[in-house]
Design an enzyme around this catalytic site. Structure first.
Site, PDB file in Angstrom:
ATOM      1  CG  LEU A   1      -0.564   1.688  -6.002  1.00  0.00           C
ATOM      2  CD1 LEU A   1       0.312   2.698  -6.714  1.00  0.00           C
ATOM      3  CD2 LEU A   1      -0.621   0.398  -6.777  1.00  0.00           C
ATOM      4  CG  ASP A   2      -2.086  -0.154   2.184  1.00  0.00           C
ATOM      5  OD1 ASP A   2      -2.943  -0.699   2.902  1.00  0.00           O
ATOM      6  OD2 ASP A   2      -1.346   0.771   2.590  1.00  0.00           O
ATOM      7  N   GLY A   3       1.300  -0.006   1.491  1.00  0.00           N
ATOM      8  CA  GLY A   3       2.421  -0.658   2.175  1.00  0.00           C
ATOM      9  C   GLY A   3       3.798  -0.141   1.814  1.00  0.00           C
TER      10      GLY A   3
END
Lengths: 287, 263
Positions: free
Chosen positions: A40-42
């Site tokens: 779950l990047d960003g």
């Protein structure tokens, strides 16, 4: 989404679900991945991009997570693994770490309220990682949720907290060594009591057997191989996530930030899986 | 009574037949739509491939200025993962290594899962003028010479199985300490201890900064999980259609990446 939040869906939601189901009917004509993992990047970049508070990025990320998990469930995926918090993330600013921990506790309490919904849909929630590194209230909440959904097996959600792949490998080595010691202690006890297996001569019972690869793999937090690993924000690395389990896995890195990840990204991931399914089947048989 | 009963049965069986026909039709229609969806996706990928080929040509003829200044020092250790079937095209592998030598890459690991490249290692070293085997440097205890290109050859047995062997080494060490009477706390190992165990078994290759995957799909195909934590993984397509321009682009993109390492 309503699967996880228990909300009553709107008219638009019902229509969207209908179209989604028709498209999933078409996709289901081909092989469906059994295990999808998400990095779950960003979330922070999303908050900066939309001029929001940093915490709002995480909240938007949580909504995106609920949608993605709903799509996986509807498609018939059996396992979903989510990289919620890495051991490396403890190095972030203490206020940020505390915010994420508080958000996790809040969301776990929300999940507990929807226990009956989760049970009716057969959703099992499991937390994986070095749980002892979490605060005590969070550890208690984690145990509660796992116990409440322990019997559900239609869809298993693995939430990785205080996790890294290298820590998982070392943990598996420790557990395998302990198993080896325990089984040998048991043999020696039986030998001393004269209850040892009389078929195997006492002098032939090895003191310690080698730890085999299959025994090591049994002691991993996540024992199922991953079919598709999706990392949002276009980053091309795995950041110490599921390195062992991703041997024959499609690594998909859409440029969308995590809160922007949606339905079509999941569809693209599944289509890519279907395009290369026979290739991976061949690779697995080679080994 | 029997007449109406048989009428009802006849209607029921007709309804069942119609139902079955509808289900069969729907099933085949969905299957057709599935094939059509995959056809559209294949056409889209074909278009992407054409664009990439054009861009690669422009990069290799230096018409695209951005890629001219490449800071190769940022790539301290490069991993090349090749699909084992593709790896049999030894001339292509040699061509790729020559391109990498031109770009200035000094230290790299060549990997394919079943070990085809390992069988070619002597030929590869001989054909490249200025290359040395990484394992020779390790055996002789020599530093990584910046003049020569060092080549490490790896396969799947250097990954998971090596970690299992290191686990056994750690276990034996723990037992020795117990038997020698040294007071042992509960059985706990650390990542640095695992590192040392792998090095003791001869696995001294560092973690690559960048991994280029030559195959049909972006996947590390079993490269050692112990050495992949923060490695940037780029997909280059099949080896037979490798392009110099795509290689430059992948390395250039890597040099622009900024990592937080989780913090």
């Amino acid at each position: 989404m309503e699967l996880f939040t228990g909300e009553t869906p709107s008219v638009l939601g019902i229509m969207g679900r209908f179209i989604r189901k028709r498209l999933f009917n078409i996709l289901s004509q081909g092989p469906i991945p059994s295990h999808i993992a998400f990095i779950l990047d960003g979330n922070r970049r999303f908050a900066r991009k939309n001029k929001l508070q940093e915490g709002d990025g995480y909240k938007a990320g949580f909504l995106s997570l609920l949608s993605s998990l709903t799509y996986c469930y509807e498609l018939g995926v059996k396992y979903a693994t989510v990289y919620a918090f890495s051991i490396d993330n403890f190095r972030r600013r203490p206020s940020e770490v505390q915010y994420v921990m508080d958000l996790m506790l809040e969301k776990i309490k929300m999940i507990m309220k929807e226990e009956s919904t989760l049970n009716s849909y057969g959703v099992g929630v499991r937390f994986k990682g070095n749980i002892k590194l979490l605060s005590e209230p969070l550890q208690i909440a984690v145990e509660k949720v796992m116990k409440a959904t322990a019997h559900n097996s239609r869809f298993l959600l693995y939430i990785c907290v205080a996790y890294t792949s290298t820590d998982e490998i070392v943990h598996a080595v420790e557990e395998s060594c302990k198993e080896n010691l325990n089984s040998t202690d048991q043999q020696e006890l039986e030998k001393a009591n004269g209850t040892a297996n009389s078929v195997i001569p006492a002098e032939k019972m090895k003191p310690f057997s080698d730890i085999k690869l299959v025994e090591l793999e049994r002691n991993f937090y996540i024992t199922q191989d991953v079919d598709v690993l999706i990392r949002s924000s276009g980053e091309k690395r795995l950041s110490n996530f599921l390195l062992w389990q991703a041997t024959h896995c499609i690594l998909y890195s859409p440029t969308a930030l995590w809160p922007e990840l949606g339905f079509w990204h999941i569809v693209r991931a599944v289509v890519d899986f279907q395009r290369h399914h026979s290739y991976f089947d061949k690779k697995k048989k080679q080994l | 009574m029997p007449h109406s009963f048989s009428r009802v049965m006849s209607l029921t069986s007709r309804a069942q037949i119609v139902n079955r026909l509808i289900n069969l039709f729907v099933h085949h229609f969905l299957r057709l739509l599935w094939h059509f969806l995959h056809l559209l996706v294949s056409l889209w990928y074909l278009q992407v491939c054409l664009v990439e080929t054009t861009e690669s040509y422009l990069i290799s003829t230096r018409l695209l200025k951005d890629y001219k200044a490449l800071d190769i020092s940022k790539v301290q250790y490069l991993a090349i993962v090749i699909d084992s079937e593709d790896a049999r095209q030894i001339s292509k592998v040699l061509q790729l290594l020559k391109w990498l030598a031109v770009v200035g890459v000094k230290h790299l690991c060549l990997y394919d899962s079943i070990g085809v490249l390992k069988t070619y290692k002597q030929i590869i070293i001989e054909k490249l003028n200025n290359a040395v085997l990484f394992e020779e440097l390790v055996e002789k205890g020599l530093p990584m010479d910046s003049e020569k290109m060092s080549l490490e050859f790896a396969s799947i047995s250097d990954g998971k199985e090596a970690i299992a062997r290191a686990a056994n080494l750690l276990f034996m060490k723990h037992l020795k300490l117990s038997k020698s009477g040294v007071e042992q706390k509960e059985l706990v190992f650390t990542e640095p201890e695992m590192d040392l165990a792998l090095k003791a078994l001869g696995y001294r290759g560092p973690e690559p900064d960048l991994m280029l995957v030559y195959g049909p799909v972006r996947c590390h195909l079993g490269f050692s999980p112990w050495r992949l934590r923060y490695t940037e993984i780029a997909h280059m397509g099949p080896l037979k259609s490798m392009k110099y321009g795509s290689l430059i682009k992948a390395i250039y993109k890597f040099t622009t990446v900024r990592q937080n390492y989780g913090s």
